[in-house]
Design a protein around this motif. Structure first.
Motif, PDB file in Angstrom:
ATOM      1  N   PHE A 108       0.857  -1.182   0.000  1.00 51.77           N
ATOM      2  CA  PHE A 108       0.000   0.000   0.000  1.00 51.77           C
ATOM      3  C   PHE A 108       0.896   1.237   0.000  1.00 51.77           C
ATOM      4  O   PHE A 108       2.094   1.168   0.307  1.00 51.77           O
ATOM      5  CB  PHE A 108      -0.925   0.012   1.224  1.00 51.77           C
ATOM      6  N   TYR A 109       0.307   2.369  -0.325  1.00 50.16           N
ATOM      7  CA  TYR A 109       1.042   3.641  -0.334  1.00 50.16           C
ATOM      8  C   TYR A 109       0.654   4.472   0.885  1.00 50.16           C
ATOM      9  O   TYR A 109      -0.511   4.502   1.280  1.00 50.16           O
ATOM     10  CB  TYR A 109       0.748   4.423  -1.618  1.00 50.16           C
ATOM     11  N   THR A 110       1.645   5.146   1.466  1.00 50.81           N
ATOM     12  CA  THR A 110       1.409   5.982   2.646  1.00 50.81           C
ATOM     13  C   THR A 110       2.268   7.240   2.577  1.00 50.81           C
ATOM     14  O   THR A 110       3.386   7.203   2.039  1.00 50.81           O
ATOM     15  CB  THR A 110       1.738   5.215   3.936  1.00 50.81           C
ATOM     16  N   PRO A 111       1.784   8.372   3.098  1.00 55.42           N
ATOM     17  CA  PRO A 111       2.616   9.586   3.131  1.00 55.42           C
ATOM     18  C   PRO A 111       3.651   9.561   4.250  1.00 55.42           C
ATOM     19  O   PRO A 111       4.568  10.384   4.259  1.00 55.42           O
ATOM     20  CB  PRO A 111       1.592  10.704   3.356  1.00 55.42           C
ATOM     21  N   ALA A 112       3.522   8.642   5.210  1.00 58.77           N
ATOM     22  CA  ALA A 112       4.448   8.602   6.343  1.00 58.77           C
ATOM     23  C   ALA A 112       5.859   8.278   5.877  1.00 58.77           C
ATOM     24  O   ALA A 112       6.089   7.265   5.218  1.00 58.77           O
ATOM     25  CB  ALA A 112       3.985   7.568   7.367  1.00 58.77           C
ATOM     26  N   LYS A 135      12.750   3.251  -0.862  1.00 58.10           N
ATOM     27  CA  LYS A 135      11.366   2.836  -1.116  1.00 58.10           C
ATOM     28  C   LYS A 135      10.830   3.488  -2.389  1.00 58.10           C
ATOM     29  O   LYS A 135      11.166   4.632  -2.708  1.00 58.10           O
ATOM     30  CB  LYS A 135      10.477   3.203   0.076  1.00 58.10           C
ATOM     31  N   GLU A 136       9.997   2.752  -3.081  1.00 55.03           N
ATOM     32  CA  GLU A 136       9.347   3.281  -4.279  1.00 55.03           C
ATOM     33  C   GLU A 136       8.430   4.432  -3.892  1.00 55.03           C
ATOM     34  O   GLU A 136       7.692   4.359  -2.910  1.00 55.03           O
ATOM     35  CB  GLU A 136       8.554   2.170  -4.960  1.00 55.03           C
ATOM     36  N   THR A 137       8.473   5.510  -4.661  1.00 50.33           N
ATOM     37  CA  THR A 137       7.634   6.690  -4.411  1.00 50.33           C
ATOM     38  C   THR A 137       6.737   6.945  -5.620  1.00 50.33           C
ATOM     39  O   THR A 137       7.175   6.817  -6.761  1.00 50.33           O
ATOM     40  CB  THR A 137       8.498   7.934  -4.144  1.00 50.33           C
ATOM     41  N   ARG A 138       5.498   7.305  -5.321  1.00 53.82           N
ATOM     42  CA  ARG A 138       4.556   7.603  -6.401  1.00 53.82           C
ATOM     43  C   ARG A 138       3.654   8.741  -5.963  1.00 53.82           C
ATOM     44  O   ARG A 138       3.355   8.881  -4.783  1.00 53.82           O
ATOM     45  CB  ARG A 138       3.725   6.356  -6.723  1.00 53.82           C
ATOM     46  N   GLU A 139       3.234   9.561  -6.921  1.00 55.58           N
ATOM     47  CA  GLU A 139       2.365  10.688  -6.607  1.00 55.58           C
ATOM     48  C   GLU A 139       0.903  10.335  -6.847  1.00 55.58           C
ATOM     49  O   GLU A 139       0.556   9.695  -7.833  1.00 55.58           O
ATOM     50  CB  GLU A 139       2.738  11.908  -7.452  1.00 55.58           C
ATOM     51  N   PHE A 140       0.060  10.780  -5.926  1.00 55.90           N
ATOM     52  CA  PHE A 140      -1.395  10.692  -6.069  1.00 55.90           C
ATOM     53  C   PHE A 140      -1.962  12.060  -5.732  1.00 55.90           C
ATOM     54  O   PHE A 140      -1.724  12.583  -4.644  1.00 55.90           O
ATOM     55  CB  PHE A 140      -1.980   9.644  -5.113  1.00 55.90           C
ATOM     56  N   GLY A 141      -2.676  12.667  -6.661  1.00 55.21           N
ATOM     57  CA  GLY A 141      -3.235  13.991  -6.434  1.00 55.21           C
ATOM     58  C   GLY A 141      -2.177  15.036  -6.167  1.00 55.21           C
ATOM     59  O   GLY A 141      -2.398  15.976  -5.407  1.00 55.21           O
ATOM     60  N   GLY A 142      -1.013  14.864  -6.768  1.00 55.43           N
ATOM     61  CA  GLY A 142       0.062  15.823  -6.592  1.00 55.43           C
ATOM     62  C   GLY A 142       0.852  15.680  -5.301  1.00 55.43           C
ATOM     63  O   GLY A 142       1.722  16.500  -5.002  1.00 55.43           O
ATOM     64  N   TYR A 186       3.825   9.595  -2.124  1.00 53.99           N
ATOM     65  CA  TYR A 186       3.541   8.517  -1.172  1.00 53.99           C
ATOM     66  C   TYR A 186       4.609   7.438  -1.325  1.00 53.99           C
ATOM     67  O   TYR A 186       5.169   7.241  -2.410  1.00 53.99           O
ATOM     68  CB  TYR A 186       2.165   7.899  -1.438  1.00 53.99           C
ATOM     69  N   LEU A 187       4.864   6.717  -0.223  1.00 57.17           N
ATOM     70  CA  LEU A 187       5.822   5.620  -0.236  1.00 57.17           C
ATOM     71  C   LEU A 187       5.097   4.286  -0.322  1.00 57.17           C
ATOM     72  O   LEU A 187       4.034   4.102   0.269  1.00 57.17           O
ATOM     73  CB  LEU A 187       6.667   5.623   1.040  1.00 57.17           C
ATOM     74  N   LEU A 188       5.713   3.346  -1.030  1.00 59.02           N
ATOM     75  CA  LEU A 188       5.174   1.997  -1.092  1.00 59.02           C
ATOM     76  C   LEU A 188       5.689   1.197   0.110  1.00 59.02           C
ATOM     77  O   LEU A 188       6.891   1.085   0.332  1.00 59.02           O
ATOM     78  CB  LEU A 188       5.596   1.306  -2.385  1.00 59.02           C
ATOM     79  N   GLU A 189       4.775   0.641   0.892  1.00 55.02           N
ATOM     80  CA  GLU A 189       5.120  -0.215   2.022  1.00 55.02           C
ATOM     81  C   GLU A 189       4.492  -1.592   1.801  1.00 55.02           C
ATOM     82  O   GLU A 189       3.382  -1.700   1.290  1.00 55.02           O
ATOM     83  CB  GLU A 189       4.596   0.373   3.342  1.00 55.02           C
ATOM     84  N   HIS A 190       5.202  -2.621   2.201  1.00 53.50           N
ATOM     85  CA  HIS A 190       4.744  -3.985   1.980  1.00 53.50           C
ATOM     86  C   HIS A 190       4.010  -4.528   3.207  1.00 53.50           C
ATOM     87  O   HIS A 190       4.402  -4.275   4.348  1.00 53.50           O
ATOM     88  CB  HIS A 190       5.928  -4.889   1.637  1.00 53.50           C
TER      89      HIS A 190
END
Length: 260
Positions: A117-121, A149-156, A159-163
């Protein structure tokens, strides 16, 4: 459907060396101490533990840690455990520190069958960049760094990908439970216990009070029995053994009130 085992020793007898283990509790609240003690008595070693913290010196997971039985810890808090800090800094113990909310969600995701999942933390920190010391070398250098960690933007927003986390076994403590494994946690002891139980292939629960199926109202059940494979009933002395990690006395304690 009767998941009750005769003793804690029987319940943990098939946990092998090197097993991954999710353990409930926060500080010393809701810690499955009887199951931990049984695992210690069995001599199981090389454990890879997922828990908010690793107990304190001489209590909880601190018992296994002091005996050199834990090889790796995924958690969010070192706490009052000096032996934990010593082993980590000397390179004897591998430690993956993760934000507390992220740890909780990783366990929940694992239990729900969500791989990641992706999280801003952690965005913009070394949690994202990698390089946090998972294991030190004896000379103090970093032997095993955390990966980026993989980073991706959502709504500008990044977020980080956590397993998600899954483990071989889980040890948890509940206030009440029935023979089918339905569990009720009391107050702060709810903490990480339900999440740890969900994430494991085999969950073992110690309960302060065992009741018959049907005595727990469905709306009172915090964790359904589908997540629990074994139940152990605590003795009266074990159920009453609830130490406080740090006791702080105030002026009111002189009048018979103690706050912790």
């Amino acid at each position: 459907m009767n998941k009750v085992r005769g003793s804690a020793a029987e319940a943990v007898a098939d946990i092998p060396d090197g097993a991954s283990l999710a353990v409930g509790g926060f500080g010393l609240s809701g810690v499955p101490a009887a199951l931990i003690d049984a695992l210690y008595a069995r001599g199981t070693t090389g454990l890879r533990v997922v828990s908010n913290n690793c107990g304190v010196d001489g209590r909880g997971l601190g018992v296994l840690l002091a005996a050199g039985r834990i090889a790796r810890v995924t958690g969010s808090y070192v706490g009052e455990n000096k032996e934990f800090a010593r082993q980590y800094l000397s390179g004897e113990l591998e430690v993956e520190l993760t934000p507390q909310g992220t740890l909780a969600e990783r366990l929940r995701a694992g239990g729900a069958g969500i791989p990641a999942f992706y999280t801003p933390a952690g965005v913009g920190t070394q949690v994202a960049r990698g390089g946090l010391p998972w294991r030190y070398a004896p000379d103090g250098t970093v032997a095993v760094p955390s990966p980026p960690k993989e980073t991706r933007e959502f709504g500008g927003r990044p977020y980080l990908l956590e397993h998600g986390i899954t483990t071989d076994f889980a040890l948890v403590r509940a206030w009440r439970g029935d023979r089918h494994g339905n569990l009720v946690f009391r107050r702060a002891a709810a903490n990480f216990n339900p999440l740890a139980a969900m994430a494991a292939g085999v969950t073992i629960a110690e309960v302060e009070e065992l009741v018959e199926p049907g005595e727990l109202a469905p709306e009172d059940v915090h964790l359904p029995g589908i997540y629990v494979q074994r139940v152990v009933t605590l003795s009266a002395a074990q159920a009453a053994d609830k130490p406080v990690e740090r006791l702080t006395l105030t002026a009111s304690s002189a009048r018979g009130t103690v706050r912790s």
